[in-house]
Design a protein around this motif. Structure first.
Motif, PDB file in Angstrom:
ATOM      1  N   SER A 116      -2.455   7.403  -6.298  1.00  0.00           N
ATOM      2  CA  SER A 116      -1.819   8.324  -5.352  1.00  0.00           C
ATOM      3  C   SER A 116      -1.409   9.601  -6.066  1.00  0.00           C
ATOM      4  O   SER A 116      -1.647  10.713  -5.587  1.00  0.00           O
ATOM      5  CB  SER A 116      -0.582   7.684  -4.730  1.00  0.00           C
ATOM      6  OG  SER A 116      -0.943   6.510  -4.055  1.00  0.00           O
ATOM      7  N   SER A 132     -10.199   0.049 -10.174  1.00  0.00           N
ATOM      8  CA  SER A 132      -8.931  -0.574  -9.783  1.00  0.00           C
ATOM      9  C   SER A 132      -8.832  -1.994 -10.329  1.00  0.00           C
ATOM     10  O   SER A 132      -7.798  -2.398 -10.856  1.00  0.00           O
ATOM     11  CB  SER A 132      -8.810  -0.565  -8.263  1.00  0.00           C
ATOM     12  OG  SER A 132      -9.971  -1.126  -7.694  1.00  0.00           O
ATOM     13  N   ALA A 185       0.817  -1.213   0.000  1.00  0.00           N
ATOM     14  CA  ALA A 185       0.000   0.000   0.000  1.00  0.00           C
ATOM     15  C   ALA A 185       0.850   1.262   0.000  1.00  0.00           C
ATOM     16  O   ALA A 185       0.541   2.233  -0.685  1.00  0.00           O
ATOM     17  CB  ALA A 185      -0.937   0.006   1.204  1.00  0.00           C
ATOM     18  N   LEU A 221      -2.006   1.575  -7.847  1.00  0.00           N
ATOM     19  CA  LEU A 221      -2.073   2.340  -6.596  1.00  0.00           C
ATOM     20  C   LEU A 221      -1.186   3.576  -6.671  1.00  0.00           C
ATOM     21  O   LEU A 221      -1.543   4.641  -6.172  1.00  0.00           O
ATOM     22  CB  LEU A 221      -1.673   1.455  -5.411  1.00  0.00           C
ATOM     23  CG  LEU A 221      -2.603   0.270  -5.142  1.00  0.00           C
ATOM     24  CD1 LEU A 221      -2.174  -0.473  -3.884  1.00  0.00           C
ATOM     25  CD2 LEU A 221      -4.044   0.736  -5.012  1.00  0.00           C
ATOM     26  N   SER A 256      -5.294   3.566  -0.609  1.00  0.00           N
ATOM     27  CA  SER A 256      -4.342   2.559  -1.068  1.00  0.00           C
ATOM     28  C   SER A 256      -4.439   1.307  -0.190  1.00  0.00           C
ATOM     29  O   SER A 256      -4.510   0.184  -0.697  1.00  0.00           O
ATOM     30  CB  SER A 256      -2.934   3.155  -1.011  1.00  0.00           C
ATOM     31  OG  SER A 256      -2.056   2.428  -1.799  1.00  0.00           O
TER      32      SER A 256
END
Lengths: 229, 389, 228
Positions: A92, A66, A26, A88, A149
């Protein structure tokens, strides 16, 4: 009591091993996202016209689910951690660019003028004046990015058990063990809250110059920006 | 009449914003509440339309306790103007102004035509009607604020630092406009400001308040300037209150000399005749009688007078309507120490030396002192008539 | 580029346009899930956000609720609800609603808080009733921000509703999950393209609603804050 955290052997990992893996899957993308977002954001601050198209691109990227993102990547990066981490990192980036741009733009013009007048060069001014003042906004962005995340890593379970704590969901269903599913959901949520709390702590540490009340207020205004993503 | 009867506002944390305040606000005139920040002036204003409810005491509107009627009925009967105008950014200028009439149930067309009428009254161009607030300057927005407050023709207008956020030039324009509108409409206006000059300029009556919500003095501006009640008021009035007070003395009593005035195309005889007035300077005017400048009599030769060799004459005052302050200012501005009086079209009507103005000031002071001695507590009728500064 | 080839062959295959697994059916299901979840989230988030924002109370509680809700993993929550509640609409709706409430709630609250207090004071001073102050003065000004909260909630729902397929539901996630298990990347890419297209359509819809519903006087002012 120790049975609570016992996992089926096919997971080939202990519970806390999965927690560590989850954190890694993550947070590394968030870090990468931040490293890319900083120069991109600075470019957007410098070239005002660039910001609107960049916002559009990021919004569109964020609209890709996702799961689809993961699956499409399998073709290129296989059933690996990387396949989970690339999307991810992109998410971000998408959250961080506007957060940093807003933060850097919120630095008062007088402050910048004063810094320039004192003889700060552009780089020094960026590192020593703009970034620290933008820190609360950047950290707010980091909070959103890391919490989402942490939550999204679980979905990686669907692509060859790359979902860390998310893998427990599959095992729970397969072996009909609700305990494993609880472990996954509660574990992920607690992890998200802990990362969030750590980032709040980081902001308090980094911004001792902010008065308490303002900081609270600020946190709330930032909450909108977070929520507006 | 609005009567504030020993009203106190105490907040739950114990702060006293207004402390046993009593005021009688006269009808159809401007009453200004002035004082430093934290003196409770805004709280007082907001208690009149019950935006703030008094802790103790009563506020009577035409003899009736303001709590007798529903709060929104009360508020709709009073115009309310605040700093930065507080316009509704999502509504056009016209619809902003029409707000209260619409609330009172007027038809859409009637409300809008009333709004158009008010735009004209406050000096806003009709082309602005369809614009939105962000398209207007600060001064224009404030005019819209005043128009909106006047829309339903309320007898009372409450104004809370309405002109504080605009620059001085615009502020002066808005103040003059307010005085003009007030002359036409004769509203009962309660006006809050922290600017004592604004208070003196606009107020028929001025209430000076001090920190802690206490009334320091309630008097007409001229009296405030001549007889501040205590050191606080005197300090608040500032250093040059003596000069400012002259705004309240008319220049009508000045003896204007016409002999020392010569036209630029004067003959030798006319110059000699003017010189016979035995004044140190002669005022030269153009052919129309507008002042050009001063000269010593011996420097003037018929047919050779040029404007660029004359001494400046400062800023002339309008005879009779301007105050002694304007006359004195003119005399001080000119290197000759003489003031030039003109009529409203700018033609010189006479000249007067500084000494004569000084005598007039002494005379006016003596007169005021005598008046004040006659009725020790001068009421509204006894106050000096205000003349344009 | 093979992604484009996949897209091309997916959409040109007639079989994908009809039947219970056809594009129209799946898009319809996806829209249904989205509207339901958004509707429930808005029914909870909007009134609470409007009221707390109007009164200015409860901001910290709201922030706490939003943070907690955000920390819950949607996918895990859905699986958990599935084993607790069994097959049904609820296990799908609960995570989607939990996902959508924080942005709606917090943005609405903040939108109301960020309304300039001066016009509100002026409105009260003019004798406007409290409900009128809320709906005619605050709401029109707060609208762009409120819409942006609804918009990000909607987009997150559109994108996350794909996971419903994991617990045997329909929607566009079907293509992605089935394609994954069948190693049919054409299907995966096709499904992903449809979801992205739906998300963009949602963006467009909200943009249009903003154009129609937000006063030009407000739109101009908040133009800089339209970042999403």
């Amino acid at each position: 009591m120790s049975e609570l955290f016992d996992l089926p052997s096919d997971l080939q990992n202990s519970y806390f091993g999965l927690v560590a893996l989850h954190l890694r899957e993550a947070l590394i993308p968030v870090l990468v996202g931040l490293l890319v977002a900083l120069p991109v954001a600075q470019l957007c601050v410098r070239l005002r016209w660039l910001y609107a198209p960049v916002l559009w691109v990021t919004t569109v990227l964020y609209a890709i689910p996702s799961l689809a993102f993961f699956v499409i990547l399998i073709d290129y990066t296989g059933l690996s951690e990387l396949t989970v981490m690339i999307p991810l990192a992109v998410y971000s980036l998408v959250v961080l660019v506007p957060a940093i741009v807003d933060g850097v733009r919120s630095v008062p013009q007088e402050t910048l003028a004063a810094a320039t007048a004192m003889g700060f060069g552009p780089v020094r001014r960026y590192v020593q004046v703009q970034l620290p003042i933008a820190a609360p906004a950047i950290i707010a962005g980091l909070r959103v990015a890391s919490v989402s995340s942490v939550s999204l890593v679980s979905v990686g379970m669907l692509i060859g058990n790359e979902g860390a704590l998310g893998n427990l969901l599959n095992s729970g269903l397969t072996y009909n063990q609700p305990r494993l599913i609880w472990l996954s959901v509660v574990g992920t949520a607690v992890l998200a809250l802990l990362v969030d709390a750590a980032l709040i702590g980081l902001r308090v540490l980094l911004t001792p110059w902010m008065p308490r009340a303002t900081r609270k207020n600020d946190a709330r205004t930032l909450a909108v920006k977070e929520a507006a993503r | 009449m609005i009567r504030i009867d020993s009203v106190t506002k105490r907040y739950p944390d114990g702060t006293v914003a207004v402390d046993r305040l009593s005021l009688e606000i006269p009808d159809r005139s401007i009453t200004v509440l002035v004082g430093p920040s934290g003196c409770g002036k805004t709280t007082t204003l907001r208690m009149i339309n019950r935006m703030v409810e008094p802790s103790e005491g009563t506020i009577l509107i035409d003899g009736v306790d303001s709590r007798q009627q529903p709060v929104n009925t009360l508020r709709r009967s009073m115009g309310y103007v605040i700093q930065n105008a507080g316009l509704f950014q999502h509504r056009t200028i016209l619809d902003n102004i029409a707000t209260v009439p619409r609330m009172l149930g007027w038809g859409k067309e009637k409300s809008r035509s009333r709004a158009r009428e008010l735009m004209e009254r406050v000096g806003l161009d009709a082309t602005l009607a369809k614009r939105y607030p962000y398209q207007l300057s600060g001064g224009q927005q404030q005019r819209v604020g005043v128009a909106r407050a006047l829309a339903a023709d309320p007898p009372v207008l409450l104004m809370d630092e309405p002109f504080s956020a605009v620059d001085p030039v615009v502020r002066k324009g808005l103040q003059d406009e307010l005085l003009r509108i007030q002359e036409e409409l004769g509203k009962t206006i309660v006006f809050v400001t922290h600017d004592i000059d604004e208070a003196v300029k606009l107020g028929t009556m001025v209430a000076v308040m001090r920190t802690g919500g206490k009334l320091a003095q309630f008097a007409p501006p001229a009296e405030l300037l001549s007889r501040p009640a205590d050191a606080f008021v005197e300090d608040f009035l500032g250093a040059d209150r003596g000069i400012r007070r002259l705004s309240f003395f008319p220049s009508a009593g000045l003896d204007l000399l016409t002999a020392p005035i010569v036209a630029v195309d004067a003959t030798a005889e006319q110059i000699t005749a003017a010189g016979a007035a035995d004044t140190p300077y002669l005022l030269v005017t153009d052919a129309d009688g507008r002042p050009l400048g001063w000269s010593e009599p011996r420097d003037l030769t018929a047919g050779e007078i040029t404007a660029d060799r004359l001494l400046p004459y400062g800023r002339p005052f309008v005879a009779v309507t301007d105050s002694l302050r304007a006359a004195l200012d003119c005399a001080v501005l000119s290197p000759t120490g003489w003031a030039v009086a003109v009529d409203t079209s700018g033609r010189a009507t006479g000249v007067v030396p500084q000494q004569a103005i000084g005598e007039a000031i002494r005379g006016a002071h003596a007169q005021t002192a005598a008046d004040e001695a006659r009725d020790a507590e001068p009421d509204e009728d006894g106050k000096a008539q205000k003349v344009a500064p | 580029m093979n992604v484009l080839n996949f897209i091309n062959s997916f959409f040109s295959d007639n079989a994908h346009w009809q039947g219970y697994d056809g594009i129209p059916t799946r898009v319809g299901e996806h829209i249904q899930y989205t509207l339901m979840a958004l509707g429930i989230a808005a029914a909870v988030g909007l009134p609470v956000g409007l009221l707390t924002g109007h009164t200015g109370r409860g901001g910290n509680t709201l922030a706490l609720i939003a943070t907690s809700a955000r920390a819950l993993p949607s996918f895990g929550l859905m699986v958990l609800m599935f084993i607790l509640l069994g097959l049904g609409m609820a296990p799908v709706m609960i995570p989607l609603v939990v996902l959508a409430i924080p942005p709606i709630l917090v943005t609405t609250y903040e939108a109301m808080r960020s309304v300039d207090p001066a016009p509100v004071d002026a409105a009260r001073g003019m004798g406007m009733a409290e409900t009128a102050v809320l709906f005619r003065v605050e709401l029109p000004v707060a609208l762009p921000l409120i819409l942006s909260g609804l918009r990000s909630a909607a987009i997150q729902i559109v994108s996350t509703a794909t996971i419903a397929a994991y617990v045997s539901f329909g929607g566009l996630g079907r293509y992605i999950i089935d394609g994954l298990y069948q190693r049919n990347y054409e299907k995966v890419v096709g499904g992903a393209t449809l979801v992205a297209a739906m998300a963009l359509t949602t963006l467009g819809l909200f943009w249009a609603v903003g154009r129609l519903a937000v006063s030009p006087g407000v739109r101009r002012r908040s133009a800089g804050g339209a970042a999403g």
